[in-house]
Design an enzyme around this catalytic site. Structure first.
Site, PDB file in Angstrom:
ATOM      1  N   ARG A 112       0.751  -1.213   0.026  1.00 51.71           N
ATOM      2  CA  ARG A 112       0.181  -0.030  -0.139  1.00 51.71           C
ATOM      3  C   ARG A 112       0.802   1.255   0.014  1.00 51.71           C
ATOM      4  O   ARG A 112       0.188   2.366  -0.588  1.00 51.71           O
ATOM      5  CB  ARG A 112      -1.045  -0.031   1.239  1.00 51.71           C
ATOM      6  CG  ARG A 112      -2.057  -0.994   0.850  1.00 51.71           C
ATOM      7  CD  ARG A 112      -2.910  -1.243   2.090  1.00 51.71           C
ATOM      8  NE  ARG A 112      -1.994  -2.051   3.041  1.00 51.71           N
ATOM      9  CZ  ARG A 112      -2.736  -2.990   3.737  1.00 51.71           C
ATOM     10  NH1 ARG A 112      -3.733  -3.479   3.842  1.00 51.71           N
ATOM     11  NH2 ARG A 112      -1.526  -3.550   4.653  1.00 51.71           N
ATOM     12  N   GLU A 119       5.034 -11.119  14.277  1.00 49.00           N
ATOM     13  CA  GLU A 119       4.571 -11.828  15.267  1.00 49.00           C
ATOM     14  C   GLU A 119       5.049 -13.199  15.517  1.00 49.00           C
ATOM     15  O   GLU A 119       5.392 -13.723  16.817  1.00 49.00           O
ATOM     16  CB  GLU A 119       3.119 -11.897  15.172  1.00 49.00           C
ATOM     17  CG  GLU A 119       2.452 -11.801  16.423  1.00 49.00           C
ATOM     18  CD  GLU A 119       0.830 -11.812  16.502  1.00 49.00           C
ATOM     19  OE1 GLU A 119       0.460 -11.420  15.160  1.00 49.00           O
ATOM     20  OE2 GLU A 119       0.062 -12.055  17.401  1.00 49.00           O
TER      21      GLU A 119
HETATM   22  P1  AMP Z   1       3.723  -2.534  11.996  1.00 48.27           P
HETATM   23  O1  AMP Z   1       5.129  -3.216  11.536  1.00 48.27           O
HETATM   24  O2  AMP Z   1       3.179  -3.455  13.281  1.00 48.27           O
HETATM   25  O3  AMP Z   1       3.897  -1.153  12.407  1.00 48.27           O
HETATM   26  O4  AMP Z   1       2.595  -3.099  10.942  1.00 48.27           O
HETATM   27  C1  AMP Z   1       2.837  -2.269   9.917  1.00 48.27           C
HETATM   28  C2  AMP Z   1       2.360  -2.854   8.510  1.00 48.27           C
HETATM   29  O5  AMP Z   1       1.362  -3.831   8.851  1.00 48.27           O
HETATM   30  C3  AMP Z   1       1.651  -1.821   7.603  1.00 48.27           C
HETATM   31  O6  AMP Z   1       2.441  -2.250   6.412  1.00 48.27           O
HETATM   32  C4  AMP Z   1       0.196  -2.031   7.496  1.00 48.27           C
HETATM   33  O7  AMP Z   1      -0.363  -2.028   6.308  1.00 48.27           O
HETATM   34  C5  AMP Z   1      -0.147  -3.305   8.001  1.00 48.27           C
HETATM   35  N1  AMP Z   1      -0.960  -3.418   9.449  1.00 48.27           N
HETATM   36  C6  AMP Z   1      -0.788  -3.659  10.699  1.00 48.27           C
HETATM   37  N2  AMP Z   1      -1.864  -3.442  11.328  1.00 48.27           N
HETATM   38  C7  AMP Z   1      -2.847  -3.183  10.472  1.00 48.27           C
HETATM   39  C8  AMP Z   1      -4.236  -2.843  10.723  1.00 48.27           C
HETATM   40  N3  AMP Z   1      -4.994  -3.075  12.066  1.00 48.27           N
HETATM   41  N4  AMP Z   1      -5.041  -2.684   9.682  1.00 48.27           N
HETATM   42  C9  AMP Z   1      -4.463  -2.694   8.467  1.00 48.27           C
HETATM   43  N5  AMP Z   1      -3.120  -2.864   8.216  1.00 48.27           N
HETATM   44  C10 AMP Z   1      -2.313  -3.081   9.278  1.00 48.27           C
END
Ligand code: AMP
Length: 182
Positions: free
Chosen positions: A65, A102
């Site tokens: 995205r 995770e």
């Molecule tokens: P993080 O590494 O935990 O900050 O996760 C960010 C990535 O995961 C981004 O590329 C987001 O597109 C996706 N992502 C994580 N949580 C969500 C959520 N609740 N809704 C949509 N996309 C998410």
């Protein structure tokens, strides 16, 4: 333009899908924002507004995205675009960084010649949650000598605290809307 109304419209343009991709997650789906011409333009304009008129060399977008938003931002700022991709997708010589998900580890890559040391770069993705993905992307860019001007996201999940992780790297964070919870 009334700021509050603009932000409300942006929030309303984002669709929330409960329990996707697994139970307990509220998935913030920006395809509805992208499909709404006014919201898409507004989001891109607002993301780059602090840097309008300043020199930015490259926009780095995180697959997938971040590609859509990053391409539009790059056009708006007359900057280049650098894709940061999942392992094995880029055809030329790459540099990579491992980051934890995770369960287990993943790797992201960019082309070795995509950044010239000293380039002013803005990192773009749709959402910041734990900040793990953006942190890895920042480290990759910094390892190639990029000066990261900012990391920009449409959505912040402030309860998870990813913003602090990026700010700890000395990178300013810009987000447009917040959703509570995970
Ligand atoms: P993080 O590494 O935990 O900050 O996760 C960010 C990535 O995961 C981004 O590329 C987001 O597109 C996706 N992502 C994580 N949580 C969500 C959520 N609740 N809704 C949509 N996309 C998410």
């Amino acid at each position: 333009m009334n700021e509050k109304t603009a932000r409300d419209e942006l929030i309303e343009s984002i669709r929330t899908i409960p329990d996707y991709p697994k139970e307990g997650i509220l998935f913030r789906d920006i395809t509805t924002l992208l499909g709404n011409a006014k919201a898409f333009r507004r989001a891109v304009d607002a993301l780059v507004q602090p840097w309008a008129g300043s020199k930015v060399d490259q926009i780095a977008g995180i697959e997938a995205r971040g590609f859509i938003l990053g391409g539009a931002v790059a056009h708006q700022l007359s900057a280049g675009f650098v894709p940061i991709r999942k392992k094995g997708k880029l055809p030329h010589e790459t540099v990579s960084v491992a980051y934890s998900l995770e369960y287990g580890l993943d790797e992201m890559e960019m082309h070795k010649d995509a950044i010239t040391p000293g380039d002013k770069v803005i990192l773009v993705d749709d959402l910041i949650a734990t900040g793990g993905t953006a942190e890895a992307a920042c480290k990759l860019l910094q390892s190639m000598g990029a000066e990261i001007v900012a990391a920009c996201f449409i959505i912040d999940l402030p309860d998870i605290g990813g913003r602090q992780k990026i700010e700890a790297l000395g990178v300013p964070v810009r987000t447009l809307v917040e959703f509570s919870g995970h």
